[in-house]
Motif scaffolding. Structure first.
Motif, PDB file in Angstrom:
ATOM      1  N   GLU A   1       3.740   4.724  -8.570  1.00 47.65           N
ATOM      2  CA  GLU A   1       3.888   6.186  -8.621  1.00 47.65           C
ATOM      3  C   GLU A   1       3.343   6.849  -7.352  1.00 47.65           C
ATOM      4  N   HIS A   2       2.356   6.228  -6.719  1.00 55.13           N
ATOM      5  CA  HIS A   2       1.785   6.775  -5.483  1.00 55.13           C
ATOM      6  C   HIS A   2       2.713   6.556  -4.281  1.00 55.13           C
ATOM      7  N   CYS A   3       3.762   5.789  -4.475  1.00 53.53           N
ATOM      8  CA  CYS A   3       4.682   5.452  -3.379  1.00 53.53           C
ATOM      9  C   CYS A   3       5.968   6.263  -3.426  1.00 53.53           C
ATOM     10  N   LYS A   4       6.045   7.220  -4.345  1.00 54.58           N
ATOM     11  CA  LYS A   4       7.240   8.067  -4.429  1.00 54.58           C
ATOM     12  C   LYS A   4       7.355   8.944  -3.198  1.00 54.58           C
ATOM     13  N   GLY A   5       8.584   9.105  -2.751  1.00 57.74           N
ATOM     14  CA  GLY A   5       8.845   9.967  -1.609  1.00 57.74           C
ATOM     15  C   GLY A   5       9.645   9.227  -0.557  1.00 57.74           C
ATOM     16  N   GLU A   6       9.847   9.891   0.555  1.00 60.39           N
ATOM     17  CA  GLU A   6      10.677   9.322   1.618  1.00 60.39           C
ATOM     18  C   GLU A   6       9.874   9.072   2.882  1.00 60.39           C
ATOM     19  N   ASN A   7      10.262   8.042   3.571  1.00 56.27           N
ATOM     20  CA  ASN A   7       9.803   7.759   4.936  1.00 56.27           C
ATOM     21  C   ASN A   7      10.966   7.028   5.595  1.00 56.27           C
ATOM     22  N   GLU A   8      11.921   7.789   6.052  1.00 62.10           N
ATOM     23  CA  GLU A   8      13.163   7.229   6.558  1.00 62.10           C
ATOM     24  C   GLU A   8      12.951   6.275   7.727  1.00 62.10           C
TER      25      GLU A   8
ATOM     26  N   VAL B   1       7.920  -2.399 -11.343  1.00 59.51           N
ATOM     27  CA  VAL B   1       7.656  -1.005 -11.729  1.00 59.51           C
ATOM     28  C   VAL B   1       6.997  -0.969 -13.103  1.00 59.51           C
ATOM     29  N   LYS B   2       7.497  -1.764 -14.016  1.00 60.67           N
ATOM     30  CA  LYS B   2       6.945  -1.801 -15.373  1.00 60.67           C
ATOM     31  C   LYS B   2       5.487  -2.270 -15.368  1.00 60.67           C
ATOM     32  N   GLU B   3       5.184  -3.297 -14.586  1.00 59.29           N
ATOM     33  CA  GLU B   3       3.846  -3.894 -14.594  1.00 59.29           C
ATOM     34  C   GLU B   3       2.871  -3.208 -13.637  1.00 59.29           C
ATOM     35  N   ASN B   4       3.374  -2.410 -12.709  1.00 58.99           N
ATOM     36  CA  ASN B   4       2.521  -1.764 -11.700  1.00 58.99           C
ATOM     37  C   ASN B   4       2.820  -0.277 -11.596  1.00 58.99           C
TER      38      ASN B   4
ATOM     39  N   ILE C   1       0.850  -1.188   0.000  1.00 60.88           N
ATOM     40  CA  ILE C   1       0.000   0.000   0.000  1.00 60.88           C
ATOM     41  C   ILE C   1       0.883   1.234   0.000  1.00 60.88           C
ATOM     42  N   ASP C   2       0.261   2.363  -0.364  1.00 64.38           N
ATOM     43  CA  ASP C   2       0.958   3.631  -0.186  1.00 64.38           C
ATOM     44  C   ASP C   2       0.580   4.158   1.190  1.00 64.38           C
ATOM     45  N   GLU C   3       1.228   5.208   1.640  1.00 68.05           N
ATOM     46  CA  GLU C   3       0.997   5.712   2.993  1.00 68.05           C
ATOM     47  C   GLU C   3      -0.407   6.264   3.218  1.00 68.05           C
TER      48      GLU C   3
END
Length: 150
Positions: A92-99, A84-87, A46-48
């Motif tokens: 794209e909704h998961c781009k970014g940081e969560n250190e 990445v190619k297939e999904n 999932i994304d955040e």
């Protein structure tokens, strides 16, 4: 044929996530669980925001080698490329940081033995503050991690 291909392939899926985190998809979260019978391991990504989801265990099952009962020989980098190619829409909704999450996630991978799989919950248990593993080990989660499960 290796009888442990199922566990090995699914563990490779978990290591693929670490590669995706390293590529800038730090908002990608993993939710591993067990089927009601306890026989099958499930894994959702999932994304955040919890608005976008991918059933990763179904995705890996669709891979040709997996269907024929073989270990997937692709590297985690090659699997990440394929994912990445297939999904693309999902990832794209998961781009970014969560250190905090990505560091914790890497630490859980370091704790796993070969073929060992974690799970956050099953129909018969919802452990708080830990993920259990197929080897009976407990891995401490980040505070509040359970809010992402449903």
């Amino acid at each position: 044929m290796d009888d442990r291909f199922y566990m090995t392939n699914r563990q490779k899926l978990l290591f693929m996530v670490e590669e995706l985190h390293n590529r800038g998809f730090g908002k990608l979260r993993v939710i591993p669980s067990l089927s009601p019978s306890g026989v099958h391991w499930r894994c959702s990504f999932i994304d955040e925001t919890k608005e976008h989801r991918c059933i990763a265990s179904n995705w890996i099952y669709g891979y040709e080698k997996e269907k024929s009962g073989e270990e997937i020989k692709l590297t985690t980098q090659e699997l990440a490329d394929l994912f990445v190619k297939e999904n693309f829409e999902f990832i794209e909704h998961c781009k970014g940081e969560n250190e905090a999450y990505t560091k914790w996630y890497s630490s859980i991978l370091a704790q796993l033995k070969k073929g060992e799989l974690p799970y956050a919950f099953a129909d018969w248990e919802m452990p708080k503050g830990i993920w259990r593993t197929s080897e009976g080990n407990d891995i401490k989660t980040l505070p509040g991690e359970e809010k992402y499960y449903f």
